[in-house]
Enzyme design. Sequence first.
Site, mmCIF file in Angstrom:
data_model
loop_
_atom_site.group_PDB
_atom_site.id
_atom_site.type_symbol
_atom_site.label_atom_id
_atom_site.label_comp_id
_atom_site.label_asym_id
_atom_site.label_seq_id
_atom_site.Cartn_x
_atom_site.Cartn_y
_atom_site.Cartn_z
ATOM 1 C CG PHE A 149 -1.833 1.260 1.158
ATOM 2 C CD1 PHE A 149 -2.969 1.259 0.366
ATOM 3 C CD2 PHE A 149 -1.516 2.408 1.859
ATOM 4 C CE1 PHE A 149 -3.782 2.383 0.280
ATOM 5 C CE2 PHE A 149 -2.319 3.539 1.781
ATOM 6 C CZ PHE A 149 -3.455 3.519 0.988
ATOM 7 C CG ASP A 234 5.814 4.012 1.491
ATOM 8 O OD1 ASP A 234 5.768 4.785 2.472
ATOM 9 O OD2 ASP A 234 4.850 3.824 0.738
ATOM 10 C CE LYS A 263 -0.512 7.182 6.324
ATOM 11 N NZ LYS A 263 -1.726 7.904 5.947
#
Length: 411
Positions: A149, A234, A263
Amino acid sequence: MTVATGRSLRSSAELIRAEEPVLAHNYHPLPVVVARAEGAWVEDVEGRRYLDMLAGYSALNFGHRHPALVAAAHRQLDRLTLTSRAFHNDRLAAFAESLAALTGLDMVLPMNTGAEAVESGIKVARKWAYDVKGVAPDRATIVVAADNFHGRTTTIVGFSTDETARAGFGPFTPGFRVVPYNDLAALEAAVDETTAAVLIEPIQGEAGVVVPDDGYLRGVRELTRRAGCLFVADEIQSGLGRTGRTLAVEHEGVVPDVLLLGKALGGGIVPVSAVVARREVLGVLGPGGHGSTFGGNPLAAAVGSAVVELLGTGEFQRRAEESGVLLREGLTALLGKGVKGFRARGLWAGVDIDPAIGTGREISESLMREGILVKDTHGSTIRLAPPLTITEEELHTALAALEKVLGQGPR
């Protein structure tokens, strides 16, 4: 209908119904309407309090409205919020310098969202492959992992293996090869002279907090170095303290060529993301090759700098590691009592619930009624990712609620 001072004059049910005709249905949120929050707690429009065990999918690593981050935002709001990159601003250099130092890399490309950082990383890797590695024009490939993801843009969902994310959005961008996660042999077989990069999550979050075998990340680093391609990590969910280290790759002593961050970098206040890389890699960009109106804006840089300063103390990494031990102990005690298995690192866990008891969604709704907010991922799996500021008492409260919900039997 609540009438308390400072609270909404519309109930949760009314507000949820009001969203139905005007909001695109791209989410399936739990039926709670949050109006205020502080630390690890949120409060709905009726004044009910909930312990937040999701923390915005790691965007709220420092909790809601951390005083140092709110203060940094307030100070900057009173001075300057946006210039665009058409001009310099007085906050950007300090942010880039501190973030590069924190990660041990050289250069920073500031962006806004996590998906934007991934898209930027893909572009940079391809440009590097053409300009530095010498791959023939339009032939560069990137190897990714199944069950990944990395976001939901068209390019990214094109190399997803989640049909819910992919279906109905093609045609997709070519140039990606998908291999099983945690499989070095498959990865080595997919890498060739056209490979610009290997792009993976050090821990797969959306897949259910899947932690690879010891040695996998070291193997990826060694393989990419031998093959002359980039290792792009990531760390948008796994990074910035979540796993008990500043970066999840640090658990294996690995330094990738490119880091994708987001984030928590915005402190739960503004969207902030970044590509952080070696100078040889990010140095391929020139004016006009890439950009973002809001990327690196003064407000984002001020908050991002405050985030880096908090991480520089090591306090939050230590808290994640120490509280993570309590989380693992609590989940271990629930094995065979409704928990079929779990995977955890630091304050991050994917918990597989016995399907006979309920789906992940049903368990999440039951926990919500107990004052605990979590979110399901796939099937009967829920994710736990509380703020790193959570106390031992609060963590025990969450685990006790989970034990209670599991003990109530099938939904």
